[in-house]
Design a protein around this motif. Structure first.
Motif, PDB file in Angstrom:
ATOM      1  N   TYR A  95       0.849  -1.195   0.000  1.00 17.52           N
ATOM      2  CA  TYR A  95       0.000   0.000   0.000  1.00 17.52           C
ATOM      3  C   TYR A  95       0.887   1.247   0.000  1.00 17.52           C
ATOM      4  CZ  TYR A  95      -4.102   2.852   1.088  1.00 17.52           C
ATOM      5  OH  TYR A  95      -5.119   3.771   1.038  1.00 17.52           O
ATOM      6  N   LYS A  96       0.638   2.152  -0.939  1.00 23.13           N
ATOM      7  CA  LYS A  96       1.459   3.354  -1.067  1.00 23.13           C
ATOM      8  C   LYS A  96       1.045   4.389  -0.026  1.00 23.13           C
ATOM      9  CE  LYS A  96       2.486   5.026  -5.084  1.00 23.13           C
ATOM     10  NZ  LYS A  96       2.413   5.545  -6.478  1.00 23.13           N
ATOM     11  N   VAL A  97       2.021   4.867   0.724  1.00 22.95           N
ATOM     12  CA  VAL A  97       1.786   5.840   1.785  1.00 22.95           C
ATOM     13  C   VAL A  97       2.747   7.012   1.602  1.00 22.95           C
ATOM     14  CG1 VAL A  97       1.881   6.256   4.270  1.00 22.95           C
ATOM     15  CG2 VAL A  97       1.004   4.071   3.398  1.00 22.95           C
ATOM     16  N   ALA A  98       2.213   8.206   1.487  1.00 21.40           N
ATOM     17  CA  ALA A  98       3.050   9.396   1.360  1.00 21.40           C
ATOM     18  C   ALA A  98       3.810   9.647   2.655  1.00 21.40           C
ATOM     19  CB  ALA A  98       2.192  10.602   1.012  1.00 21.40           C
ATOM     20  N   THR A  99       5.050  10.089   2.554  1.00 15.81           N
ATOM     21  CA  THR A  99       5.852  10.386   3.736  1.00 15.81           C
ATOM     22  C   THR A  99       6.280  11.856   3.726  1.00 15.81           C
ATOM     23  OG1 THR A  99       7.971   9.822   2.697  1.00 15.81           O
ATOM     24  CG2 THR A  99       6.733   8.038   3.754  1.00 15.81           C
ATOM     25  N   PRO A 100       6.390  12.460   4.894  1.00 16.28           N
ATOM     26  CA  PRO A 100       6.757  13.885   4.948  1.00 16.28           C
ATOM     27  C   PRO A 100       8.193  14.153   4.539  1.00 16.28           C
ATOM     28  CG  PRO A 100       6.642  12.962   7.154  1.00 16.28           C
ATOM     29  CD  PRO A 100       6.104  11.911   6.233  1.00 16.28           C
ATOM     30  N   VAL A 101       9.089  13.184   4.796  1.00 15.70           N
ATOM     31  CA  VAL A 101      10.496  13.331   4.433  1.00 15.70           C
ATOM     32  C   VAL A 101      10.988  12.018   3.836  1.00 15.70           C
ATOM     33  CG1 VAL A 101      10.996  15.078   6.182  1.00 15.70           C
ATOM     34  CG2 VAL A 101      11.263  12.650   6.737  1.00 15.70           C
ATOM     35  N   PRO A 102      12.022  12.066   2.997  1.00 13.30           N
ATOM     36  CA  PRO A 102      12.563  10.828   2.434  1.00 13.30           C
ATOM     37  C   PRO A 102      13.411  10.073   3.452  1.00 13.30           C
ATOM     38  CG  PRO A 102      13.839  12.708   1.676  1.00 13.30           C
ATOM     39  CD  PRO A 102      12.680  13.272   2.447  1.00 13.30           C
ATOM     40  N   GLY A 103      13.776   8.847   3.107  1.00 14.02           N
ATOM     41  CA  GLY A 103      14.656   8.070   3.975  1.00 14.02           C
ATOM     42  C   GLY A 103      14.121   6.685   4.265  1.00 14.02           C
ATOM     43  N   LYS A 104      14.671   6.085   5.322  1.00 14.70           N
ATOM     44  CA  LYS A 104      14.298   4.725   5.726  1.00 14.70           C
ATOM     45  C   LYS A 104      13.279   4.781   6.864  1.00 14.70           C
ATOM     46  CE  LYS A 104      17.274   2.204   8.067  1.00 14.70           C
ATOM     47  NZ  LYS A 104      18.459   1.373   8.344  1.00 14.70           N
ATOM     48  N   TRP A 105      12.132   4.173   6.640  1.00 11.04           N
ATOM     49  CA  TRP A 105      11.058   4.149   7.631  1.00 11.04           C
ATOM     50  C   TRP A 105      10.904   2.742   8.184  1.00 11.04           C
ATOM     51  CZ3 TRP A 105       8.101   8.475   9.044  1.00 11.04           C
ATOM     52  CH2 TRP A 105       8.372   9.637   8.309  1.00 11.04           C
ATOM     53  N   ARG A 106      10.653   2.667   9.517  1.00  9.85           N
ATOM     54  CA  ARG A 106      10.495   1.374  10.174  1.00  9.85           C
ATOM     55  C   ARG A 106       9.322   1.436  11.144  1.00  9.85           C
ATOM     56  NH1 ARG A 106      15.918  -1.585  11.938  1.00  9.85           N
ATOM     57  NH2 ARG A 106      14.768  -3.320  11.061  1.00  9.85           N
ATOM     58  N   VAL A 107       8.830   0.273  11.513  1.00  8.99           N
ATOM     59  CA  VAL A 107       7.707   0.186  12.446  1.00  8.99           C
ATOM     60  C   VAL A 107       8.178   0.502  13.865  1.00  8.99           C
ATOM     61  CG1 VAL A 107       6.033  -1.380  13.510  1.00  8.99           C
ATOM     62  CG2 VAL A 107       6.506  -1.532  11.048  1.00  8.99           C
ATOM     63  N   CYS A 108       7.426   1.357  14.564  1.00  9.29           N
ATOM     64  CA  CYS A 108       7.717   1.589  15.989  1.00  9.29           C
ATOM     65  C   CYS A 108       6.547   1.180  16.874  1.00  9.29           C
ATOM     66  CB  CYS A 108       8.115   3.042  16.245  1.00  9.29           C
ATOM     67  SG  CYS A 108       6.883   4.273  15.827  1.00  9.29           S
ATOM     68  N   LEU A 109       5.393   0.924  16.288  1.00 14.89           N
ATOM     69  CA  LEU A 109       4.254   0.410  17.055  1.00 14.89           C
ATOM     70  C   LEU A 109       3.285  -0.249  16.087  1.00 14.89           C
ATOM     71  CD1 LEU A 109       3.137   0.215  19.936  1.00 14.89           C
ATOM     72  CD2 LEU A 109       1.847   2.315  19.498  1.00 14.89           C
ATOM     73  N   ASP A 110       2.734  -1.388  16.516  1.00 15.38           N
ATOM     74  CA  ASP A 110       1.906  -2.184  15.624  1.00 15.38           C
ATOM     75  C   ASP A 110       0.810  -2.878  16.424  1.00 15.38           C
ATOM     76  OD1 ASP A 110       0.850  -4.061  13.814  1.00 15.38           O
ATOM     77  OD2 ASP A 110       2.547  -5.421  14.062  1.00 15.38           O
ATOM     78  N   SER A 111      -0.432  -2.499  16.203  1.00 15.57           N
ATOM     79  CA  SER A 111      -1.532  -3.095  16.966  1.00 15.57           C
ATOM     80  C   SER A 111      -1.776  -4.550  16.581  1.00 15.57           C
ATOM     81  CB  SER A 111      -2.822  -2.287  16.758  1.00 15.57           C
ATOM     82  OG  SER A 111      -3.308  -2.422  15.429  1.00 15.57           O
ATOM     83  N   ASP A 112      -1.199  -4.995  15.469  1.00 16.71           N
ATOM     84  CA  ASP A 112      -1.363  -6.386  15.047  1.00 16.71           C
ATOM     85  C   ASP A 112      -0.308  -7.306  15.645  1.00 16.71           C
ATOM     86  OD1 ASP A 112      -2.942  -8.210  13.412  1.00 16.71           O
ATOM     87  OD2 ASP A 112      -1.161  -8.448  12.164  1.00 16.71           O
ATOM     88  N   ALA A 113       0.568  -6.767  16.487  1.00 14.18           N
ATOM     89  CA  ALA A 113       1.568  -7.600  17.164  1.00 14.18           C
ATOM     90  C   ALA A 113       0.859  -8.640  18.025  1.00 14.18           C
ATOM     91  CB  ALA A 113       2.476  -6.730  18.030  1.00 14.18           C
ATOM     92  N   TRP A 114       1.432  -9.823  18.105  1.00 10.46           N
ATOM     93  CA  TRP A 114       0.813 -10.901  18.861  1.00 10.46           C
ATOM     94  C   TRP A 114       0.600 -10.522  20.320  1.00 10.46           C
ATOM     95  CZ3 TRP A 114       4.772 -14.574  16.265  1.00 10.46           C
ATOM     96  CH2 TRP A 114       4.280 -14.968  15.015  1.00 10.46           C
ATOM     97  N   ASP A 115       1.478  -9.724  20.869  1.00 10.61           N
ATOM     98  CA  ASP A 115       1.367  -9.371  22.282  1.00 10.61           C
ATOM     99  C   ASP A 115       0.255  -8.372  22.557  1.00 10.61           C
ATOM    100  OD1 ASP A 115       3.746 -10.884  23.301  1.00 10.61           O
ATOM    101  OD2 ASP A 115       4.684  -9.637  21.782  1.00 10.61           O
ATOM    102  N   PHE A 116      -0.321  -7.812  21.502  1.00 13.44           N
ATOM    103  CA  PHE A 116      -1.499  -6.968  21.657  1.00 13.44           C
ATOM    104  C   PHE A 116      -2.755  -7.730  21.248  1.00 13.44           C
ATOM    105  CE2 PHE A 116       1.683  -3.477  20.498  1.00 13.44           C
ATOM    106  CZ  PHE A 116       1.971  -3.224  21.831  1.00 13.44           C
TER     107      PHE A 116
END
Length: 212
Positions: A95-116
């Motif tokens: 899924y294409k998502v616009a970003t405010p700045v270029p670079g490398k993006w990574r997950v910092c929080l995910d509600s689909d994590a098994w622990d949630f």
């Protein structure tokens, strides 16, 4: 009060100024056969996210994309990028998502994590490198492609502007005696650049791994 077994109702004229329902049943998070522990873990993780990135106090709040057909909402708050898929059944791959700045993006929080209580469909160790757009894409000059599972919220940070090694240490004191899935989200072949993060042990270990 979301997910609470009883409504929360503070004393008021309409209920005779009763305080009977003006309480939270915090003990429910300790019941292993219930899923309230997932709510507690998510609540702690959100507070830690704000401690690290100052999301709530940030003046930068911008909705970049409202996809009514796909039921996806994308917005920026502070330095973070939020991707919310409200669909009850449709996953969005690449899924294409616009970003405010270029670079490398990574997950910092995910509600689909098994622990949630999720299904672990998002690869937390995947690197999402921005790609330049030939023309403005939702008022931005670049975009990334992500996995947006149904009924989830996934938050991304820019590793170039906010490297994880420089994040301040914040602890939200998870109960080490709790048990759960004990593994990180598995790699999904449909994810862009997905890799397995490979943790084990306590059910909340994956939650802690978001923040180092």
């Amino acid at each position: 009060e979301f997910g609470h077994p009883e409504w929360i109702d503070f004393p008021r004229e309409g209920n005779g100024w009763s305080g009977h329902y003006a309480r939270r049943q915090w003990k429910l998070q300790d019941e292993e056969h219930l899923r309230y522990r997932h709510f507690a873990a998510w609540d702690r993780a959100m507070m830690e996210l704000d401690d690290r990135f100052g999301v709530v106090s940030s003046s930068h709040q911008w909705v970049t994309h409202m996809d009514e057909e796909g039921q996806v909402l994308v917005f920026e708050r502070g330095p973070l990028l939020f991707v919310m898929n409200w669909s009850p059944s449709q996953d969005h791959v690449n899924y294409k998502v616009a970003t405010p700045v270029p670079g490398k993006w990574r997950v910092c929080l995910d509600s689909d994590a098994w622990d949630f209580g999720g299904r672990g469909r998002v690869a937390h160790e995947a690197d999402h490198f921005s790609q330049p757009s030939k023309e403005k894409f939702h008022d931005r000059d670049q975009y990334i492609q992500v996995m947006a599972p149904s009924r989830t919220c996934v938050v991304y940070y820019n590793e170039d502007t906010h490297p994880k090694a420089e994040w301040k240490h914040v602890s939200y004191n998870l109960d080490d005696s709790s048990s759960g899935g004990g593994a990180s989200n598995a790699s999904d072949a449909s994810n862009v650049g997905a890799t397995s993060s490979g943790s084990s042990g306590n059910g909340y270990e994956q939650v802690s791994s978001f923040f180092g």
